[in-house]
Design an enzyme around this catalytic site. Structure first.
Site, PDB file in Angstrom:
ATOM      1  N   ALA A 259       0.639  -1.254  -0.091  1.00 40.22           N
ATOM      2  CA  ALA A 259      -0.125   0.136  -0.040  1.00 40.22           C
ATOM      3  C   ALA A 259       0.815   1.378   0.206  1.00 40.22           C
ATOM      4  O   ALA A 259       0.284   2.244   0.107  1.00 40.22           O
ATOM      5  CB  ALA A 259      -0.891  -0.006   1.114  1.00 40.22           C
ATOM      6  N   ALA A 260       2.038   1.287  -0.262  1.00 47.80           N
ATOM      7  CA  ALA A 260       2.961   2.481  -0.250  1.00 47.80           C
ATOM      8  C   ALA A 260       2.459   3.303  -1.563  1.00 47.80           C
ATOM      9  O   ALA A 260       2.402   4.366  -1.341  1.00 47.80           O
ATOM     10  CB  ALA A 260       4.537   2.054  -0.420  1.00 47.80           C
ATOM     11  N   GLY A 261       2.585   2.718  -2.482  1.00 40.92           N
ATOM     12  CA  GLY A 261       1.998   3.256  -3.751  1.00 40.92           C
ATOM     13  C   GLY A 261       0.469   3.996  -3.653  1.00 40.92           C
ATOM     14  O   GLY A 261       0.338   5.164  -3.908  1.00 40.92           O
ATOM     15  N   ASP A 262      -0.346   3.066  -2.992  1.00 42.51           N
ATOM     16  CA  ASP A 262      -1.637   3.623  -2.905  1.00 42.51           C
ATOM     17  C   ASP A 262      -1.688   4.700  -1.984  1.00 42.51           C
ATOM     18  O   ASP A 262      -2.477   6.016  -2.051  1.00 42.51           O
ATOM     19  CB  ASP A 262      -2.684   2.531  -2.330  1.00 42.51           C
ATOM     20  CG  ASP A 262      -2.690   1.358  -3.268  1.00 42.51           C
ATOM     21  OD1 ASP A 262      -2.572   1.700  -4.547  1.00 42.51           O
ATOM     22  OD2 ASP A 262      -3.116   0.212  -2.922  1.00 42.51           O
TER      23      ASP A 262
HETATM   24  P1  ADP Z   1       4.491   0.644  -5.530  1.00 45.61           P
HETATM   25  O1  ADP Z   1       4.067   0.138  -4.043  1.00 45.61           O
HETATM   26  O2  ADP Z   1       3.029   1.220  -6.398  1.00 45.61           O
HETATM   27  O3  ADP Z   1       5.310  -0.402  -6.017  1.00 45.61           O
HETATM   28  P2  ADP Z   1       6.858   2.334  -4.819  1.00 45.61           P
HETATM   29  O4  ADP Z   1       7.601   0.888  -4.413  1.00 45.61           O
HETATM   30  O5  ADP Z   1       7.488   3.103  -5.882  1.00 45.61           O
HETATM   31  O6  ADP Z   1       5.506   1.965  -5.173  1.00 45.61           O
HETATM   32  O7  ADP Z   1       6.343   3.235  -3.393  1.00 45.61           O
HETATM   33  C1  ADP Z   1       5.600   4.336  -3.271  1.00 45.61           C
HETATM   34  C2  ADP Z   1       6.298   5.294  -2.693  1.00 45.61           C
HETATM   35  O8  ADP Z   1       6.260   4.836  -1.237  1.00 45.61           O
HETATM   36  C3  ADP Z   1       7.550   5.756  -2.907  1.00 45.61           C
HETATM   37  O9  ADP Z   1       8.027   6.730  -3.906  1.00 45.61           O
HETATM   38  C4  ADP Z   1       8.097   6.254  -1.581  1.00 45.61           C
HETATM   39  O10 ADP Z   1       7.756   7.593  -1.379  1.00 45.61           O
HETATM   40  C5  ADP Z   1       7.610   5.298  -0.276  1.00 45.61           C
HETATM   41  N1  ADP Z   1       8.231   4.244  -0.274  1.00 45.61           N
HETATM   42  C6  ADP Z   1       8.338   3.072  -0.858  1.00 45.61           C
HETATM   43  N2  ADP Z   1       9.187   2.207  -0.436  1.00 45.61           N
HETATM   44  C7  ADP Z   1      10.224   2.804   0.461  1.00 45.61           C
HETATM   45  C8  ADP Z   1      11.154   2.920   1.535  1.00 45.61           C
HETATM   46  N3  ADP Z   1      11.793   1.766   1.705  1.00 45.61           N
HETATM   47  N4  ADP Z   1      11.460   3.888   2.457  1.00 45.61           N
HETATM   48  C9  ADP Z   1      10.841   5.078   2.195  1.00 45.61           C
HETATM   49  N5  ADP Z   1       9.806   5.387   1.476  1.00 45.61           N
HETATM   50  C10 ADP Z   1       9.418   4.149   0.478  1.00 45.61           C
END
Ligand code: ADP
Length: 319
Positions: A259-262
């Site tokens: 859910a980071a991307g969401d």
């Molecule tokens: P998705 O979950 O859609 O694959 P990402 O992996 O690019 O998307 O993560 C989305 C956002 O979450 C990143 O741009 C960043 O802001 C945050 N994020 C993801 N992983 C990390 C991490 N290991 N440390 C800090 N922020 C993170």
């Protein structure tokens, strides 16, 4: 008001020491259920990031969701999940005789790797004809993903364009879209693999932090604001005629990146909703805030439950 139009799935998650062979039964370490689907996750992210967890009934942004569930018990759970987080679910259709969307997720304990079986059910009952018009009052921003039928998404884009509504598309799961679709998209938010797929790139190992030729291809698709999320490397922002801007990720103790991307999409939408200024400075502020919100999510286990509330972050317009 932000309206998310998209998918709702009930997640059934089993954690196992190893994945079963054909014909084999394994007793798992743990099992949990949760509300999911990219549409619902992003609606919950918008709602949480615009209200305090101590008072979900009012917030700085009204967040509604349109989608479809079945008339089964999972459908009831999914509607409750939205409402419990402050999302207006009145436009989620309950389809008689249909099953709600379900994702069966097998997580291998030692690697954390997951295998997912997705049954879209009622999500795929959303037809283009359902979106040839949008009921008043119109939302200010519509957020879309690609977990409902593509022809329906393309119709929503057309209608939004006619009504001059700003659209944010997160093309996940990624596929190549017809060129004209981008005429209706103001904000395109992609992760690195989605960036490669929507630009029709065969190579999946492109470094999106530095490859300017690829950046041009992505920008040339036509969206005005293009954001590439780079996981632990942060975010990259592209806009026509402007230099590429990168934002380093926050340094956090990573627990679970689900859910980071969401969260990023929801936070960015809330920030641009609260500040209608689209200057470079305002866009940078919105991205910076979304970057902070997404970092909070990766610090905690779970999907929707890991998404922070507004009271856990500085205000989106803080200096
Ligand atoms: P998705 O979950 O859609 O694959 P990402 O992996 O690019 O998307 O993560 C989305 C956002 O979450 C990143 O741009 C960043 O802001 C945050 N994020 C993801 N992983 C990390 C991490 N290991 N440390 C800090 N922020 C993170």
């Amino acid at each position: 008001r932000i309206e998310v139009i998209g998918s709702l799935n009930l997640d059934l998650v089993s954690t196992t020491a190893r994945v079963p062979q054909g014909g084999e039964t394994i007793i798992t370490q743990s099992f949990s259920t949760g509300c999911g689907g990219k549409g619902a996750n992003q609606a919950v992210a918008c709602a949480r990031l615009s209200r305090s967890q101590h008072d979900i009934s009012s917030g700085s942004v009204i967040v509604s969701m349109a989608g479809a569930v079945g008339d089964d018990s999972f459908g009831g759970d999914l509607l409750k999940g939205l409402r419990d987080n402050g999302v207006d679910a009145a436009s989620v259709l309950v389809r008689k005789g249909e099953k709600s969307g379900v994702a069966v997720i097998i997580v291998e304990e030692h690697s954390g790797e997951n295998r997912i079986l997705m049954s879209p059910g009622a999500n795929f009952s959303l037809k283009p004809a359902d979106f040839t018009d949008l009921p008043a009052p119109l939302p200010d921003i519509i957020i879309l993903q690609l977990e409902i039928p593509l022809d329906t998404t393309l119709q929503i884009l057309k209608t939004a364009q006619q009504k001059k509504i700003e659209v944010l598309l997160n093309p996940a799961p990624a596929q190549k879209l017809p060129n004209e679709a981008y005429l209706a998209i103001t904000h395109l938010v992609v992760n690195e693999s989605e960036a490669s797929i929507v630009t029709g790139n065969e190579a999946r190992d492109i470094d999106w932090t530095s490859n300017t030729a690829q950046h041009k291809t992505l920008l040339d698709l036509g969206a005005r604001h293009v954001i590439i999320t780079l996981g632990a490397r942060g975010v990259c922002y592209l806009s026509k005629g402007k230099p590429i801007r990168t934002f380093a990720a926050q340094k956090v103790n990573v627990k679970d990146t689900t859910a980071a991307g969401d969260t990023f999409v929801g936070a960015y939408a809330v920030a641009i909703m609260l500040n209608r200024d689209r200057s470079e400075t305002a866009m940078a502020k919105a991205i910076d805030w979304a970057n902070q919100a997404a970092a909070k999510t990766v610090e905690r286990p779970g999907a929707q439950s890991a998404i922070p509330w507004a009271n856990e972050l500085p205000p989106s317009n803080a200096k």
